[in-house]
Design a protein around this motif. Structure first.
Motif, PDB file in Angstrom:
ATOM      1  N   UNK A  31      31.173  -7.893  -2.974  1.00 37.87           N
ATOM      2  CA  UNK A  31      30.032  -7.639  -2.804  1.00 37.87           C
ATOM      3  C   UNK A  31      29.302  -8.203  -3.438  1.00 37.87           C
ATOM      4  N   UNK A  32      28.220  -8.807  -3.471  1.00 33.67           N
ATOM      5  CA  UNK A  32      26.391  -9.279  -3.321  1.00 33.67           C
ATOM      6  C   UNK A  32      25.475  -8.272  -3.915  1.00 33.67           C
ATOM      7  N   UNK A  33      25.152  -7.378  -4.368  1.00 29.77           N
ATOM      8  CA  UNK A  33      23.459  -7.038  -4.622  1.00 29.77           C
ATOM      9  C   UNK A  33      22.264  -7.579  -4.916  1.00 29.77           C
ATOM     10  N   UNK A  34      21.797  -7.504  -3.790  1.00 32.84           N
ATOM     11  CA  UNK A  34      20.143  -8.431  -4.232  1.00 32.84           C
ATOM     12  C   UNK A  34      18.718  -7.075  -4.354  1.00 32.84           C
ATOM     13  N   UNK A  35      18.503  -7.832  -5.806  1.00 32.00           N
ATOM     14  CA  UNK A  35      17.613  -6.934  -5.910  1.00 32.00           C
ATOM     15  C   UNK A  35      16.444  -7.523  -6.301  1.00 32.00           C
ATOM     16  N   UNK A  36      15.518  -6.281  -5.790  1.00 34.69           N
ATOM     17  CA  UNK A  36      13.716  -6.999  -6.603  1.00 34.69           C
ATOM     18  C   UNK A  36      13.222  -5.968  -7.264  1.00 34.69           C
ATOM     19  N   UNK A  37      12.618  -6.145  -7.778  1.00 35.50           N
ATOM     20  CA  UNK A  37      11.893  -5.489  -8.628  1.00 35.50           C
ATOM     21  C   UNK A  37      10.650  -4.930  -8.638  1.00 35.50           C
ATOM     22  N   UNK A  38      10.421  -4.072  -8.014  1.00 34.74           N
ATOM     23  CA  UNK A  38       8.629  -3.880  -7.193  1.00 34.74           C
ATOM     24  C   UNK A  38       7.216  -3.247  -8.425  1.00 34.74           C
ATOM     25  N   UNK A  39       8.844  -2.339  -9.040  1.00 32.58           N
ATOM     26  CA  UNK A  39       7.587  -1.642 -10.127  1.00 32.58           C
ATOM     27  C   UNK A  39       8.215  -2.008 -11.457  1.00 32.58           C
ATOM     28  N   UNK A  40       7.899  -2.718 -12.430  1.00 30.80           N
ATOM     29  CA  UNK A  40       8.952  -2.426 -13.273  1.00 30.80           C
ATOM     30  C   UNK A  40       8.844  -1.715 -14.344  1.00 30.80           C
ATOM     31  N   UNK A  41       9.878  -1.412 -15.182  1.00 27.13           N
ATOM     32  CA  UNK A  41       9.620   0.113 -15.963  1.00 27.13           C
ATOM     33  C   UNK A  41       7.754  -0.581 -17.203  1.00 27.13           C
ATOM     34  N   UNK A  92       1.077  -1.067  -0.254  1.00 26.43           N
ATOM     35  CA  UNK A  92       0.132   0.327   0.334  1.00 26.43           C
ATOM     36  C   UNK A  92       0.999   1.312   0.146  1.00 26.43           C
ATOM     37  N   UNK A  93       2.473   0.697   0.537  1.00 24.21           N
ATOM     38  CA  UNK A  93       3.207   2.549   1.020  1.00 24.21           C
ATOM     39  C   UNK A  93       3.729   3.574  -0.661  1.00 24.21           C
ATOM     40  N   UNK A  94       4.085   1.361  -1.720  1.00 23.65           N
ATOM     41  CA  UNK A  94       3.952   2.207  -2.991  1.00 23.65           C
ATOM     42  C   UNK A  94       2.968   2.291  -3.898  1.00 23.65           C
ATOM     43  N   UNK A  95       1.636   2.125  -3.970  1.00 23.51           N
ATOM     44  CA  UNK A  95       0.787   2.085  -5.011  1.00 23.51           C
ATOM     45  C   UNK A  95       0.699   3.353  -5.405  1.00 23.51           C
ATOM     46  N   UNK A  96       0.999   3.848  -4.862  1.00 17.40           N
ATOM     47  CA  UNK A  96       0.691   5.530  -5.671  1.00 17.40           C
ATOM     48  C   UNK A  96       2.077   6.374  -6.009  1.00 17.40           C
ATOM     49  N   UNK A  97       2.548   5.378  -5.992  1.00 14.31           N
ATOM     50  CA  UNK A  97       4.349   6.040  -6.607  1.00 14.31           C
ATOM     51  C   UNK A  97       3.830   5.232  -8.307  1.00 14.31           C
ATOM     52  N   UNK A  98       4.177   6.576  -8.913  1.00 20.80           N
ATOM     53  CA  UNK A  98       3.842   6.161 -10.689  1.00 20.80           C
ATOM     54  C   UNK A  98       5.271   5.688 -11.255  1.00 20.80           C
TER      55      UNK A  98
END
Length: 172
Positions: free
Chosen positions: A162-172, A1-7
């Motif tokens: 060092x590794x980066x762990x990345x998750x796509x929350x809202x794709x392009x 819910x916190x990011x649903x309005x981020x377009x």
């Protein structure tokens, strides 16, 4: 819910290095490269799903050369992923020169896994990319849908492990 309005496209990134965790949004996208920035100024550049540059991570990654037909760069159905790949990482040295490190990487499809990103469940294919070079060896992991879109990854970004762990929350 916190990011649903981020377009805007949005990613969640964490590392085992200086930057522990950051929410990043897209600031530009062109010619296949996308630049993300956090609220505290850290930035990454991605080509497809590959992290090609970091800023503010204290690791000096300034480039990643990868074949343009690589499924990490070009959206490719998971059934058509090749079994190998080559990469050249460039790191900035303390004397302001570039240290290039070459790798040959073998790609292996591991298994289907259920992954939860935010409140959504995805059935994704976990793939392992085992990379070998003269001085370093590492394994990257990618969680991919059937169309080849990488929703989650764990990528090597530094000779210091060092590794980066990345998750796509809202794709392009």
């Amino acid at each position: 819910k916190d990011i649903q309005d981020i377009n805007y496209p949005l990613i969640d990134l964490s590392t085992n290095g200086v930057l522990k965790r950051a929410l990043m949004l897209t600031i530009s996208s062109r010619y296949g490269y996308t630049n993300y920035i956090s609220g505290s100024g850290q930035a990454i550049t991605m080509e497809g799903a590959a992290i090609t540059k970091t800023n503010g991570f204290d690791n000096g990654l300034i480039s990643l050369e990868i074949n343009q037909s690589s499924p990490i760069v070009k959206l490719t159905n998971i059934d058509s992923w090749p079994s190998n790949n080559e990469k050249v990482y460039g790191f900035l040295t303390p004397s302001n020169t570039i240290r290039n490190i070459e790798f040959v990487c073998n790609i292996e499809i591991i298994k289907k896994e259920k992954i939860i990103i935010l409140e959504y469940e995805y059935l994704l294919t976990k793939t392992k990319e085992s990379c070998t070079g003269d001085q370093f060896n590492f394994e990257n992991f990618y969680w991919v849908d059937n169309k080849g879109f990488v929703w989650q990854s764990k990528q090597w970004i530094s000779p210091e492990g060092v590794f980066s762990e990345l998750k796509i929350l809202k794709p392009l």
